[in-house]
Scaffold this active site. Sequence first.
Site, PDB file in Angstrom:
ATOM      1  N   VAL A 138     -27.825 -14.968 -24.062  1.00 37.73           N
ATOM      2  CA  VAL A 138     -28.210 -16.371 -23.823  1.00 37.73           C
ATOM      3  C   VAL A 138     -28.655 -17.044 -25.125  1.00 37.73           C
ATOM      4  O   VAL A 138     -28.327 -18.212 -25.379  1.00 37.73           O
ATOM      5  CB  VAL A 138     -29.318 -16.465 -22.748  1.00 37.73           C
ATOM      6  CG1 VAL A 138     -29.610 -17.919 -22.419  1.00 37.73           C
ATOM      7  CG2 VAL A 138     -28.923 -15.705 -21.484  1.00 37.73           C
ATOM      8  N   ILE A 197     -26.082 -23.614 -13.322  1.00 41.05           N
ATOM      9  CA  ILE A 197     -26.072 -24.673 -12.296  1.00 41.05           C
ATOM     10  C   ILE A 197     -27.393 -25.436 -12.337  1.00 41.05           C
ATOM     11  O   ILE A 197     -28.458 -24.835 -12.209  1.00 41.05           O
ATOM     12  CB  ILE A 197     -25.919 -24.079 -10.876  1.00 41.05           C
ATOM     13  CG1 ILE A 197     -24.748 -23.107 -10.820  1.00 41.05           C
ATOM     14  CG2 ILE A 197     -25.777 -25.175  -9.836  1.00 41.05           C
ATOM     15  CD1 ILE A 197     -24.673 -22.329  -9.517  1.00 41.05           C
ATOM     16  N   LYS A 250     -35.869 -15.149  -8.207  1.00 37.88           N
ATOM     17  CA  LYS A 250     -35.328 -16.519  -8.216  1.00 37.88           C
ATOM     18  C   LYS A 250     -35.677 -17.283  -6.946  1.00 37.88           C
ATOM     19  O   LYS A 250     -35.942 -18.487  -7.004  1.00 37.88           O
ATOM     20  CB  LYS A 250     -33.813 -16.467  -8.415  1.00 37.88           C
ATOM     21  CG  LYS A 250     -33.413 -15.966  -9.807  1.00 37.88           C
ATOM     22  CD  LYS A 250     -31.929 -15.630  -9.849  1.00 37.88           C
ATOM     23  CE  LYS A 250     -31.472 -15.213 -11.235  1.00 37.88           C
ATOM     24  NZ  LYS A 250     -30.121 -14.631 -11.225  1.00 37.88           N
TER      25      LYS A 250
HETATM   26  P1  NDP Z   1     -30.064  -9.771 -24.165  1.00 34.08           P
HETATM   27  O1  NDP Z   1     -30.520  -8.385 -23.899  1.00 34.08           O
HETATM   28  O2  NDP Z   1     -28.624 -10.020 -24.363  1.00 34.08           O
HETATM   29  O3  NDP Z   1     -30.821 -10.340 -25.460  1.00 34.08           O
HETATM   30  C1  NDP Z   1     -32.181 -10.161 -25.685  1.00 34.08           C
HETATM   31  C2  NDP Z   1     -32.525 -10.655 -27.094  1.00 34.08           C
HETATM   32  O4  NDP Z   1     -33.919 -10.596 -27.261  1.00 34.08           O
HETATM   33  C3  NDP Z   1     -31.910  -9.839 -28.229  1.00 34.08           C
HETATM   34  O5  NDP Z   1     -31.551 -10.696 -29.274  1.00 34.08           O
HETATM   35  C4  NDP Z   1     -33.044  -8.912 -28.669  1.00 34.08           C
HETATM   36  O6  NDP Z   1     -33.023  -8.607 -30.036  1.00 34.08           O
HETATM   37  C5  NDP Z   1     -34.257  -9.769 -28.381  1.00 34.08           C
HETATM   38  N1  NDP Z   1     -35.423  -8.992 -27.972  1.00 34.08           N
HETATM   39  C6  NDP Z   1     -35.602  -8.321 -26.813  1.00 34.08           C
HETATM   40  N2  NDP Z   1     -36.834  -7.779 -26.786  1.00 34.08           N
HETATM   41  C7  NDP Z   1     -37.428  -8.105 -27.947  1.00 34.08           C
HETATM   42  C8  NDP Z   1     -38.690  -7.831 -28.509  1.00 34.08           C
HETATM   43  N3  NDP Z   1     -39.598  -7.098 -27.868  1.00 34.08           N
HETATM   44  N4  NDP Z   1     -38.976  -8.330 -29.717  1.00 34.08           N
HETATM   45  C9  NDP Z   1     -38.060  -9.061 -30.392  1.00 34.08           C
HETATM   46  N5  NDP Z   1     -36.850  -9.377 -29.897  1.00 34.08           N
HETATM   47  C10 NDP Z   1     -36.535  -8.882 -28.699  1.00 34.08           C
HETATM   48  O7  NDP Z   1     -30.639 -10.644 -22.981  1.00 34.08           O
HETATM   49  P2  NDP Z   1     -29.983 -11.940 -22.299  1.00 34.08           P
HETATM   50  O8  NDP Z   1     -29.657 -12.922 -23.332  1.00 34.08           O
HETATM   51  O9  NDP Z   1     -28.937 -11.512 -21.337  1.00 34.08           O
HETATM   52  O10 NDP Z   1     -31.197 -12.450 -21.380  1.00 34.08           O
HETATM   53  C11 NDP Z   1     -32.279 -13.158 -21.938  1.00 34.08           C
HETATM   54  C12 NDP Z   1     -33.086 -13.761 -20.806  1.00 34.08           C
HETATM   55  O11 NDP Z   1     -32.263 -14.685 -20.081  1.00 34.08           O
HETATM   56  C13 NDP Z   1     -33.594 -12.773 -19.766  1.00 34.08           C
HETATM   57  O12 NDP Z   1     -34.843 -13.203 -19.303  1.00 34.08           O
HETATM   58  C14 NDP Z   1     -32.557 -12.869 -18.649  1.00 34.08           C
HETATM   59  O13 NDP Z   1     -33.086 -12.527 -17.379  1.00 34.08           O
HETATM   60  C15 NDP Z   1     -32.255 -14.350 -18.704  1.00 34.08           C
HETATM   61  N6  NDP Z   1     -30.975 -14.735 -18.150  1.00 34.08           N
HETATM   62  C16 NDP Z   1     -29.835 -14.097 -18.550  1.00 34.08           C
HETATM   63  C17 NDP Z   1     -28.608 -14.509 -18.075  1.00 34.08           C
HETATM   64  C18 NDP Z   1     -27.337 -13.849 -18.498  1.00 34.08           C
HETATM   65  O14 NDP Z   1     -26.286 -14.239 -17.992  1.00 34.08           O
HETATM   66  N7  NDP Z   1     -27.383 -12.898 -19.408  1.00 34.08           N
HETATM   67  C19 NDP Z   1     -28.512 -15.622 -17.126  1.00 34.08           C
HETATM   68  C20 NDP Z   1     -29.771 -16.244 -16.778  1.00 34.08           C
HETATM   69  C21 NDP Z   1     -30.943 -15.793 -17.284  1.00 34.08           C
HETATM   70  P3  NDP Z   1     -31.803  -7.792 -30.732  1.00 34.08           P
HETATM   71  O15 NDP Z   1     -30.615  -8.722 -30.674  1.00 34.08           O
HETATM   72  O16 NDP Z   1     -32.238  -7.531 -32.110  1.00 34.08           O
HETATM   73  O17 NDP Z   1     -31.620  -6.568 -29.886  1.00 34.08           O
HETATM   74  N1  HSE Z   2     -28.532 -10.789 -14.090  1.00 37.23           N
HETATM   75  C1  HSE Z   2     -28.546 -12.120 -13.602  1.00 37.23           C
HETATM   76  C2  HSE Z   2     -27.407 -12.298 -12.611  1.00 37.23           C
HETATM   77  C3  HSE Z   2     -28.379 -13.082 -14.744  1.00 37.23           C
HETATM   78  O1  HSE Z   2     -26.528 -11.429 -12.555  1.00 37.23           O
HETATM   79  O2  HSE Z   2     -27.417 -13.278 -11.870  1.00 37.23           O
HETATM   80  C4  HSE Z   2     -28.548 -14.521 -14.325  1.00 37.23           C
HETATM   81  O3  HSE Z   2     -29.866 -14.780 -13.986  1.00 37.23           O
END
Ligand code: NDP
Ligand code: HSE
Length: 436
Positions: A13, A133, A202
């Site tokens: 994200v 959405i 959610k």
């Molecule tokens: P990812 O695992 O892809 O990315 C997480 C990022 O956060 C990485 O860049 C990671 O660093 C960094 N990170 C994680 N923990 C730490 C920490 N303790 N200290 C510093 N940096 C940290 O997660 P997503 O992007 O998939 O999800 C992010 C959020 O969005 C979550 O809350 C998820 O529930 C929410 N979300 C995700 C969706 C999806 O489709 N993926 C949809 C809707 C919500 P590094 O890159 O160095 O590992």
């Molecule tokens: N893991 C979640 C899903 C990401 O599959 O809907 C979006 O919140």
Amino acid sequence: MGYNVGLLGLGTVGTGTAKIMLDSVGRHPLLEEISIVRVGVRNPDKAREVEFETGVLTDDLASIVTDPNIDIIVELIGGVDQALDYILTAIDHGKHVVTANKAVISRHGDEIFTAANAKGVYVLLEAAVAGGIPVLTPLKQALGVNRINRVTGIINGTTNYILTRMKNEGANFDDVLADAQRLGYAEADPTADVDGLDAADKITILASLAFGGRINLKDVYCEGIRKIAAADIAYAEKLGFTIKLLAIAQGRRPASGAMPDEIELKVHPTLLPKHHPLATVDGVNNAVLVEADPLGEVMFYGPGAGEGATASAVVSDIVSIVATLKSGTSTNDNGNPLLRCSHEHYTRVASMDQSVSRFYARILTQDRPSVIGQIGLAFGEHGVSLESVVQIDVHDRGAEIVVITHKVSEGEFQAALQALNALEAVVSIPSVLRVW
Ligand code: NDP
Ligand code: HSE
């Protein structure tokens, strides 16, 4: 004057968010006034899809949330404790917050919004529910003048993707889950998706907006999709249903129309009749059906997870905050009431025993005369009336019988199941699912 953003997380994200913000051509003109000035990650040396000037990427996230040069913190690291700590520190330092983190909001929304209101800052979370959405903003704004009676959603993209591929291709659960992880849909620990916990997070957020009160996450009834067998998907199809993981929030309002004293909140796989508007929502798509008075039914539909879709919601929140700040609405006067959280009491959640629905049960029995009669009798003695009973299959383990009941309370149905299990002719009851 420009506005500075500190981005925490550059994964699925975070990367999508940066891509939109770094390429503002043809998008909202306010984007040109907003800059990402610092980005916090776990490993700054990792190869990235987006490039930043030297010094922007750091693993010192604490220094970002306290940086006096930053107006808005965008929390996209996921998880609970660390994310909570960064969000509360950012608020304490007078920063607005945008997050996609439903887990932290559903568990700690009370602390977060109380702190934000006290400090006069906004916390927006459009991306946290149903990915790309727009549904939280409409609930707070365009739908806010309606009385909402029920919100029903397919709000986990991963499980919807898995169920769809199991139905269409007869695909194997573990293989499809691996694909969902590869595509960036699944949570870091996909248990949260598969066991319904992400959908529970959610629906507490949706219910809180629809029914104007905070919700205790522990009160949400939650069942995931692990126990759904290929046989159930096939039988559901034959009977004119499709199986979806639904999240439901509903409450009966008093005659005055006031908010309900108590609401039902549940997440469980459901057999949906194929003509139901949610039945054709397939793949990673999500949909939220809102039943509102006087508007009637309105359905929000679109991609519920993934890089670009989720980033679209994140960036729209950033732009909303900037637009409000530019309009000069003073956050010290409680700010823009359409953006801030306006309730502080808790809404009571009804016990699941009182919930009423139809049920599907797949029952393995001995293959001998009178078994269907015994099953009908056991249900009848517990006040459960049957809509249909079909002997679907006979194999070396016995007969496979599928029943669909009329509407009955959970309590009565569970008592009937116990009686059924005690019948000598019943070998096992591998599946019990609710029917819309
Ligand atoms: P990812 O695992 O892809 O990315 C997480 C990022 O956060 C990485 O860049 C990671 O660093 C960094 N990170 C994680 N923990 C730490 C920490 N303790 N200290 C510093 N940096 C940290 O997660 P997503 O992007 O998939 O999800 C992010 C959020 O969005 C979550 O809350 C998820 O529930 C929410 N979300 C995700 C969706 C999806 O489709 N993926 C949809 C809707 C919500 P590094 O890159 O160095 O590992
Ligand atoms: N893991 C979640 C899903 C990401 O599959 O809907 C979006 O919140």
